[in-house]
Design an enzyme around this catalytic site. Structure first.
Site: not given
Length: 357
Positions: A87-90, A127
């Protein structure tokens, strides 16, 4: 090097609803397991990838030896592919609340633990492009150095999945590391015209016209939320086939206060898809017209769940399970497009078998 048969197998970390796993299966790779810490992914993964292949674990807590014993994995296995699509929200440029996703900043570093332990034949990382722009902070730089120091040939680049047969413009960072041959593996692009929205949705492609608020209780999930009366009026003023919110900008009853005098800001908001272009990036909010260019090219509504999945290149037979529209949309929007994953898988098989697929 002698020709080899395809005996490749993969473990898919951060598997979500199975987009990467499904593409690998379609390419011809045996997917041993998918690992994710969200239980709501299990039913979708089980339904499409295989029952009892979903492992619910937080990668921060999972130990290398535990996974080794559970899946009977060997170290230094040339046939093993470890996949990490964290997961790549940051690292996402569209994320506005990074403090909520701080934990995701270190997921690549955690994935690297397993790569270093197993030393697999192949490693795949997918990503957002931001992970490359911040490669020092994300741990990517150190990871690539370790791979190269340990005899991996590493390809990494930002690719647009529209070049690989996906009807969507979506830029993704992709790393493929290979220590089995001396090749740097680059997924092969699909030659010819890009696949467009018209090629995959609309009535000729099995998507009947519907109105906002349509509830489809079948597995086809041609479901779309209700929109407010004022948004219906806004949509009627937006030109078919690619129009945007400037269509109602001069109507004082319909113009949003936040956009007064800001015609160049966020023009995709309330925008319609173009029929003859790939769609914009399908996010987890693709079912909402106020969250991007997610209005149907000609119908006065947002995209349905199945339309969003199709633009992500999921086949129509793919079954999604979720407790709500937003839960299913999250599985779809967060997924690696299966067609892109298939291209990655095919390129690895071609390398592994010396060109024999």
């Amino acid at each position: 090097m002698e020709n080899k048969t395809n005996t490749l197998k993969a473990v898919d970390f951060f598997c979500g609803g199975g987009g990467m796993s499904y593409g690998m299966l379609e390419a011809g790779i045996n997917v041993l397991a998918g690992i994710d810490n969200e239980e709501n992914c299990r039913n979708t993964y089980d339904a499409n990838i295989g029952k009892d292949k979903f492992i619910k674990e937080d990668v921060f807590d999972l130990k290398e030896e535990e996974l080794e014993n559970r899946l009977k994995l060997d170290k230094n296995d040339d046939d093993l592919i470890l996949i990490g699509c964290s997961p790549c929200q940051f690292w996402s440029i569209i994320n506005t609340k990074r403090e909520k996703s701080t934990k995701s900043a270190n997921l690549l570093i955690e994935f690297a633990r397993f790569v270093k332990h197993f030393n697999p034949g192949y490693v795949v990382v997918e990503n957002v492009p931001g992970v490359l722009r911040k490669k020092k902070e994300s741990g990517l730089e150190d990871f690539i150095i370790w791979l190269e120091d340990n005899n991996y040939n590493v390809h990494f680049e930002v690719h647009n999945v529209s070049e690989y047969g996906v009807p969507q413009s979506r830029k993704r960072f992709t790393l493929i590391a290979n220590r089995v041959t001396t090749e740097k593996i680059n997924p092969e692009k699909k030659e010819g015209t890009k696949v467009t929205v018209r090629d995959v949705i609309g009535e000729p492609n099995g998507f009947p016209k519907i109105s906002d608020g349509n509830r489809d209780e079948t597995e086809f999930i041609h479901t779309v939320p209700t929109i407010s009366e004022i948004n219906k009026r806004r949509l009627k003023k937006i030109a078919k086939d690619g129009g945007n919110r400037l269509g109602f900008a001069n109507d004082p009853e319909l113009q949003l206060p936040c956009f007064i005098g800001k015609d160049d800001w966020f023009k995709d908001t309330f925008g319609r898809l173009w029929w003859d272009k790939p769609s914009p990036t399908i996010t987890t909010k693709f079912f909402s017209i106020s969250n991007g260019r997610f209005a149907h090219p000609e119908e006065d509504r947002a995209l349905s769940l199945r339309e969003g999945a199709t633009l992500q290149s999921f086949p129509k037979k793919y079954i999604f399970h979720g407790t709500s529209t937003s839960a299913i949309a999250r599985l779809i929007g967060n997924a690696v497009p299966p067609q892109y994953a298939k291209c990655i898988g095919e390129s690895i098989i071609k390398n592994h078998t010396n060109g024999i697929i």
